[in-house]
Design an enzyme around this catalytic site. Structure first.
Site, PDB file in Angstrom:
ATOM      1  N   GLU A 142     -58.110 -14.863 -28.817  1.00 14.83           N
ATOM      2  CA  GLU A 142     -58.857 -14.000 -29.600  1.00 14.83           C
ATOM      3  C   GLU A 142     -57.880 -12.970 -30.086  1.00 14.83           C
ATOM      4  O   GLU A 142     -57.497 -12.073 -29.063  1.00 14.83           O
ATOM      5  CB  GLU A 142     -60.131 -13.685 -29.226  1.00 14.83           C
ATOM      6  N   GLU A 176     -64.482 -14.694 -21.480  1.00 12.19           N
ATOM      7  CA  GLU A 176     -64.766 -13.426 -20.920  1.00 12.19           C
ATOM      8  C   GLU A 176     -65.687 -13.185 -19.938  1.00 12.19           C
ATOM      9  O   GLU A 176     -66.775 -12.537 -20.034  1.00 12.19           O
ATOM     10  CB  GLU A 176     -65.244 -12.486 -22.251  1.00 12.19           C
TER      11      GLU A 176
HETATM   12  O1  AHR Z   1     -64.793 -13.461 -31.915  1.00 15.03           O
HETATM   13  C1  AHR Z   1     -65.864 -12.576 -31.800  1.00 15.03           C
HETATM   14  C2  AHR Z   1     -66.610 -12.585 -30.172  1.00 15.03           C
HETATM   15  O2  AHR Z   1     -65.462 -11.711 -29.742  1.00 15.03           O
HETATM   16  C3  AHR Z   1     -66.262 -13.606 -29.183  1.00 15.03           C
HETATM   17  O3  AHR Z   1     -67.276 -14.615 -29.510  1.00 15.03           O
HETATM   18  C4  AHR Z   1     -66.175 -13.186 -27.939  1.00 15.03           C
HETATM   19  O4  AHR Z   1     -65.106 -13.712 -27.017  1.00 15.03           O
HETATM   20  C5  AHR Z   1     -65.455 -11.682 -28.378  1.00 15.03           C
HETATM   21  O5  AHR Z   1     -65.998 -10.773 -27.422  1.00 15.03           O
END
Ligand code: AHR
Length: 512
Positions: free
Chosen positions: A316, A173
Site C-alpha cells: 500500500e 496491519e
Molecule cells: O487503503 C486504505 C486502507 O489503508 C487499507 O484498507 C488499510 O490497510 C490501510 O490502513
C-alpha cells in the site's frame, strides 16, 4: 545544464515486474462501479468486469493485483462470495462506512478477472476475524486439484482447473486495524495458520506441499524496526517437524504500508487539487521519506537475510488527501493531478533503486480510491496522471537496474526540502536502456545532458507528462494530462533533452 550519467557496465539487481502492481479493496467505488458492473450492465463488460478498465490495464502490462483488502480483508469471509450471485449473503462493510456489500464480486470474479487482464493474483487472507480452517479451505478451494470437498465445491461453481495464486498475504496491519496484535502474537498466529495451508493437492508430499509457486507475505511494521525484527527472527532460520530441524524461511516477503498524507493535520486535510507551493513540497517531501523507511526495513531484514531472498513488499503506497466534496468521506475518492504523477514517478524511481530488496509493490488503490490510476464515472473512464507514469515506466519491468549519477540540488520552501531530481535507469535483455526522471521543482525548467558509459547511443525517443501543476483529467477533459512524445537530440554522443518544471520524462535508448 544538468549531467546525468548512466553506467551500462554497472548492472545491479533485477527490477521485479511486480513493483508495478496495484491494489484493489472492497472500499467505496473501487470494486463496484470501478471494476464490477455485472454481466447485464449497459457498460461494456467482460463477464461483468468493465471492458474499458481491463483494456487500460493490459496497456500498462499490470503485473499483479492485490485483493480483497486492506482492512476489509480481515473481515472477509470468502464463502459469502461464491455460488449463485443472487443467493449470496449481504453484509455491512464495517471497515468502510457500513456500505452494504452484496458479495457479487468474489473469488471467481476476482481470479477470472486477473486471468483476463493477464496479471498475477495476490490474495490477502483473513487473519483478523477468520479461522484457521476458513483460511485452509479457501486456499484448497482456489488451488486444489484432488477429489476433496473444497475442490469439488469449486467444480460445482463452474471452475474445474485451479487458479494460480502468486501471493498470499497473511493478515493486514495486524498491529492496528487488523487485530491490535503484538508482534509475538502475530508470528505465532502466522505459523499456526500457514502450517496447515496446502497449495495444490492437500496431503500430498509433492512440490506443492512446500508452497512452491505461491509466495507467503507476512505483515510488516507500523513504523520502526521492532516488529520487522520479531517477524524475521521467528519466520526465518530453524523450524521443526517431527524430530527434525529444518533451515527454512516461513515467509517470502514482509509488507510495508506507507502513505504520503496531503497535510500535516490529517483530520483537516485538503483535497487533491487544493494546494499551494508549500503543500506541493510538503507532499513530495513526505513521498521522498519512503526511502528512509525502505532502508530501515532492508537493514533490519538483512540481519536475518543478508542475501536478500525475502522481499520487502510495499503493498500500500500513494497519496492520501481529503475526499472530493460531495462524496462519502469514508469512500476515499480523490482526484489526481500532476503533483500525483510526480509523486508516483519519484516513488517508483526509489523502488527501482532498491530493487535488491523491494520485490513487490501495489499502489493504493487502482480505481476510484486514493491515488488511483483510473477513475470512473458511470460509463466513462478517466486515466489519471498517475496511470501515465505506470505506462511510461512499464519497460522497467524485469529489466536490470543500472548504476547512475545525476547532478542534484536540494530545493523547496521553508523546511520542506527535497532533491530536485529523482531518477532510475534500467537495461533490458536486448541492451535497450530506459531512463526515467522527474523534476520536482514547481517552477524551474532544466536541460539534461545524458551520457552513457559502456555503450554507444544509436537512437533515442522520449515521452513526457507535462502540464500545469494543478492540471487533472475529468470526463469533460480526459486528456489534460497525458503521455506525450518529447524531443530528444543526440549531440556529441550524448542526449540532450529538456525537463520542464513539474514533469516526468522517460528516454528509451537503443544502444550498441
Ligand atoms: O487503503 C486504505 C486502507 O489503508 C487499507 O484498507 C488499510 O490497510 C490501510 O490502513
Amino acid at each position: 545544464m544538468t549531467r546525468y550519467l548512466i553506467n551500462c557496465l554497472d548492472k545491479k539487481a533485477k527490477i521485479e515486474k511486480d513493483i508495478y502492481g496495484n491494489f484493489t479493496e472492497h472500499l467505496g467505488r473501487c470494486i463496484y462501479d470501478g471494476l464490477w458492473v455485472g454481466k447485464d450492465s449497459e457498460v461494456p463488460n467482460v463477464n461483468g468486469v468493465r471492458k474499458d478498465v481491463i483494456e487500460a490495464l493490459k496497456r500498462i502490462q499490470l503485473p499483479v493485483l492485490r485483493w480483497p483488502g486492506g482492512a476489509f480483508a480481515d473481515t472477509y469471509h470468502w464463502k459469502d462470495g461464491i455460488g449463485p450471485q443472487n443467493k449470496r449473503k449481504k453484509i455491512a462493510n464495517v471497515s468502510w462506512g457500513g456500505a452494504i456489500e452484496d458479495n457479487s464480486f468474489g473469488t471467481h470474479e476476482f481470479l477470472d478477472m486477473c486471468e483476463e487482464i493477464g496479471c498475477d493474483a495476490f490474495v490477502n487472507l483473513n487473519l483478523g476475524t477468520g479461522t484457521v480452517q476458513e483460511m485452509v479451505d479457501w486456499v484448497e478451494y482456489m488451488t486444489g486439484t484432488g477429489d476433496t470437498p473444497m475442490v469439488n465445491l469449486r467444480r460445482e461453481n463452474g471452475r474445474e482447473k485451479p487458479w494460480k495464486i502468486a501471493y498470499l498475504g497473511v493478515g493486514n496491519e495486524s498491529w492496528g486495524g487488523g487485530g491490535q496484535m503484538r508482534a509475538e502474537h502475530y508470528v505465532d498466529l502466522y505459523k499456526q495458520c500457514t502450517q496447515f495451508i496446502h497449495i495444490g493437492n492437500p496431503g500430498s508430499f509433492d512440490e506443492s506441499y512446500l508452497n512452491r509457486g505461491t509466495k507467503l507475505i507476512a505483515v510488516g511494521p507500523p513504523t520502526g524496526s521492532e516488529w520487522t525484527d520479531a517477524v524475521m527472527k521467528n519466520l526465518t532460520g530453524t523450524q521443526y517437524q517431527l524430530n527434525f530441524a529444518f533451515e527454512r524461511n516461513l515467509t517470502d516477503g514482509v509488507s510495508l504500508h506507507y502513505y504520503a498524507f496531503g497535510s500535516d493535520d490529517f483530520m483537516n486535510s485538503k483535497t487533491a487539487g487544493d494546494f499551494d507551493e508549500y503543500d506541493w513540497y510538503n507532499l513530495l517531501q513526505k513521498g521522498a521519506e519512503i526511502e528512509e523507511k525502505i532502508v530501515l526495513q532492508d537493514n533490519t531484514m538483512s540481519r536475518y537475510d543478508p542475501s536478500k531472498v525475502i522481499g520487502l513488499v510495499i503493498d500500500e503506497w500513494g497519496s492520501w488527501y481529503a475526499a472530493e466534496p460531495g462524496t462519502n468521506p469514508l469512500f476515499l475518492y480523490q482526484q489526481n493531478t500532476v503533483r500525483d504523477a510526480v509523486l508516483a514517478a519519484m516513488t517508483l524511481n526509489i523502488f527501482n533503486k532498491h530493487a535488491d530488496r523491494v520485490k513487490l509493490a501495489t499502489i493504493a488503490q487502482m480505481v476510484n480510491v486514493l491515488q488511483s490510476i483510473i477513475l470512473t464515472n458511470g460509463g466513462k473512464m478517466i486515466l489519471t496522471p498517475t496511470y501515465h507514469v505506470f505506462d511510461m515506466y512499464k519497460k522497467h519491468q524485469n529489466a536490470t537496474l543500472l548504476g547512475t549519477f545525476i547532478e542534484n540540488e536540494i530545493i523547496g520552501v521553508e523546511d520542506k526540502r527535497i532533491n530536485r531530481f529523482y531518477e532510475s535507469s534500467s537495461i533490458d535483455s536486448e541492451g535497450k536502456v530506459l531512463a526515467t526522471i522527474c523534476n520536482t521543482s514547481m517552477d524551474s525548467d532544466e536541460l539534461l545532458e545524458i551520457e552513457l558509459y559502456g555503450a554507444k547511443i544509436l537512437e533515442a525517443e522520449a515521452d513526457i507528462i507535462h502540464a500545469a501543476p494543478h492540471a487533472k483529467n475529468t470526463t469533460d477533459k480526459p486528456d489534460m494530462v497525458s503521455k506525450q512524445r518529447w524531443n530528444v537530440n543526440i549531440e556529441n554522443e550524448k542526449l540532450i533533452v529538456s525537463i520542464p518544471a513539474a514533469s516526468v520524462i522517460s528516454v528509451y535508448i537503443t544502444t550498441k
